[in-house]
Design an enzyme around this catalytic site. Structure first.
Site, short mmCIF file in Angstrom:
data_model
loop_
_atom_site.label_atom_id
_atom_site.label_comp_id
_atom_site.label_asym_id
_atom_site.label_seq_id
_atom_site.Cartn_x
_atom_site.Cartn_y
_atom_site.Cartn_z
N PHE A 197 0.82 -1.04 -0.15
CA PHE A 197 0.11 -0.17 -0.04
C PHE A 197 0.82 1.33 0.10
CE2 PHE A 197 -2.73 3.41 1.62
CZ PHE A 197 -3.69 3.17 0.59
N ASP B 268 1.53 -4.15 8.88
CA ASP B 268 0.35 -3.33 8.64
C ASP B 268 -0.83 -4.23 8.53
OD1 ASP B 268 -1.78 -1.83 7.79
OD2 ASP B 268 -0.25 -0.87 6.25
N TYR C 241 -10.79 2.48 10.00
CA TYR C 241 -12.09 2.83 9.39
C TYR C 241 -12.43 1.90 8.22
CZ TYR C 241 -8.61 4.93 6.13
OH TYR C 241 -7.47 5.03 5.50
N ARG D 127 -12.11 -4.59 -7.48
CA ARG D 127 -11.75 -5.12 -6.06
C ARG D 127 -13.22 -5.30 -5.46
NH1 ARG D 127 -8.54 -2.33 -1.62
NH2 ARG D 127 -10.31 -0.87 -1.60
#
Lengths: 405, 405
Positions: free
Chosen positions: A123, A192, A217, A364
């Site tokens: 990411f 992560d 989130y 996705r």
């Protein structure tokens, strides 16, 4: 297909939790891996925090409403979801800022080593935060493709930093094996967990992890831009030195001393004043996900994505799956490569099926197990088949890229 | 005293704004400099953001509800309050994290210089963030008492970093003179505006300021732990390099490139994902304060504190004022040194007069001009006189320090 979906829903032990989320009628939401749905308890909690704690309690609420304790309390609730002890996790800042703290801490703990090892295509913010320390002249980035990570580990590596579930493909790293391999060359490991926490169990304690961070989130349903969390194994608390030494990480912030003295425990990871409103919303999501249970959520997540692939086969859809075919090897998502992935995702959104496009050519679909029904999965597959079979995705309106997608 | 207060209230052009805040009946709130009161518009805005934008809009709201633009939009609204251009300010992270970015940026822009000059007794987090860069071996702290700052400025200084209005005494620095003095030795200047923004006008443009940051939860009434703001003069945008290079500061975050490329403008100050709930609450406060106007707020703030001192004289109270006696030389507060400041502040709180204690011996009374009445000031002075004259403050319950005060 729909009959089978209804059978699966009827047998689903988590079906009863859907009412604990607010989801718009008719919407099929396959993007809970990007922004989790709103828990139905959140609005009332936020009104209480805003009107009573802030409005009536004012400054007194730092003590009377335990605002000072929120960061550690919520961290303690996230801990069991990731196999950590309550005193090892804290809710604070963003994933990006927490990455910076933990990368810098690793560099301090491994003097003489400057290499931070990650994979290309991680990411982006993970790699960018290494670049931030490169700007300071403190780190050197080394990127190795995922199969080459073990051989790229050597005694120059201060820290191996990887994302457990890949944001684009969902592919999982073997956390235990890589942590062990890194420790064998004296490197520390930072995981992560943004795309795993709340969707599957992780056991940081069992694998001897050093550091971790993750997102509030996504599967934790903490709201847009929710605070993140950070984990530091207790054995490192004493030697930890992270550079974002703000007053909330001080042992006695209200002594107002000129000298920084880090809090002894995980609180030393804090920097500025706790974001109370964001934390209050995050806590509702964490409580709900913890109540449902990550083991059950993982089982359902696997069943949802497996059922989607069954539907794809039944519909005769030929799609290039870029996620691992085995549900045990992937996160709670399926990603497909398609030349027209962007237009297809836009056409699906127009049909109230919300998935995600990830540049340059990935569609996705996320399967947040806390609130999705098998019926949603069957419907989504049907819509996808119709969009691809028809000429809908060729419409101009679906092929104009928004400024931000 | 009360008659005079009523006259002043009747003549106050800002009196009509009090109803735009929710304040508990009977409470005299002299701590708006620590946590601003709740704007009455905030609860409904937050319900809309939570239920409609998050709950109904879900991931689409990043575009449809302009979540991506919030940080820059709110920055642009703060800009006129501090004499900046809209493209020079952004709302993000905390004051502490923004200090780190800006101190580090100054060090990058002044190669060969490592000294960060500040004053002892500055707000602790300001000094602690220098210490964070000292941990990294990148900075050296130099502290000089406020009268010695000009002589402590030399060509080793990369950055002069001061707080405009002192958190404890309210004493103001002469921003124009010190900025000029720093520039004369080639140093950059970073102003912490936490205790000024929203209570008095500041003119960063006119004084040629380089960097600034400030707090969203004090006079801007953004809520507990609200996001902070950061200012970088436009002339520095091209050369700026700050180390917290998260994806929200990227020129094209959704290109998902492995290479960090900073956004060209103030957006490069962003790091992680914007805290939408915190920003939404902050925006309501900023809008309201901007509508009332910082020049008028400053005039009233001066009148409030001057009236308090008149009451103190009239009541025959002998108090050691540690704030400047001239209201033009102080922020929106009055601080008094008293051996029993802690117990007195507790006794006042028990009478619903909320001020602040700042260790070791300061009673700090803040006069947030947007919602305080002169009547509150007279009442507060009367309570203070009664507490000091009586033996109330000697009660055990007021002399037990809370864990966090």
């Amino acid at each position: 297909m729909m009959d089978r979906a209804r059978e699966l829903d009827a047998a689903d032990p988590l079906a009863k939790y859907r009412v604990h989320f607010i989801l718009p009628d008719g919407l099929i939401y396959l993007d809970g891996n990007s922004l989790g749905a709103l828990p139905s308890a959140t609005p009332a909690v936020m009104q209480r925090v805003i009107q009573q704690e802030w409005g009536e309690g004012l400054i007194r609420s730092w003590n009377d409403a335990d605002w000072f304790e929120m960061a550690a309390r919520i961290g303690g609730k996230i801990a069991p979801l990731i196999g950590a002890e309550p005193q090892e996790v804290i809710a604070c800042d963003t994933v990006s800022v927490n990455l910076f703290k933990l990368i810098a801490a690793a560099l301090q703990m491994r003097p003489g080593r400057k290499i931070i090892l990650s994979e290309p295509g991680n990411f982006p913010t993970d790699i960018y935060m290494i670049e931030g320390l490169e700007r300071q002249g403190l780190a050197t980035q080394r990127l190795a493709s995922r199969e080459d990570v073990p051989t790229a580990l050597d005694e120059d590596v201060a820290l191996l930093m990887l994302t457990h579930a890949h944001y684009k493909t969902g592919e999982l790293f073997d956390m235990a094996a890589l942590t062990k391999a890194a420790h064998e060359v004296g490197a520390l490991v930072l995981w992560d967990l943004s795309h795993s926490t709340g969707a599957m169990p992780v056991d940081l304690g069992a694998i001897g992890a050093d550091f971790a961070t993750g997102c509030g989130y996504k599967y934790l349903c903490g709201g847009p831009g929710a605070p993140a969390f950070a984990f530091v194994a207790e054995r490192h608390h004493r030697d930890l030195k992270q550079p974002l030494t703000g007053w909330f990480g001080h042992a006695r912030p209200f002594a107002f001393s000129d000298e920084y003295e880090a809090a002894p425990g995980i609180e030393q990871l804090q920097c500025g004043t706790s974001p109370v409103l964001g934390l209050a919303a995050l806590e509702v999501g964490v409580d709900l996900i913890a109540k449902i249970g990550v083991k059950r959520l993982h089982l359902k997540s696997q069943a949802l994505s497996e059922f989607f692939l069954e539907c794809v086969v039944e519909l005769g859809l030929e799609l290039e799956l870029v996620s691992p075919a085995d549900s045990a090897a992937r996160g709670s998502q399926l990603s497909f490569r398609h030349q027209h992935a962007y237009a297809i995702s836009q056409a699906l959104i127009a049909r109230d099926v919300i998935g995600d496009f990830r540049a340059p050519d990935i569609l996705r679909l996320g399967f947040a197990p806390a609130y999705l029904r098998f019926e949603d999965i069957a419907e989504a597959a049907r819509h996808l088949a119709e969009v691809i079979a028809g000429e809908e995705w060729q419409r101009d309106e679906f092929n104009r890229r928004a400024a931000v997608t």
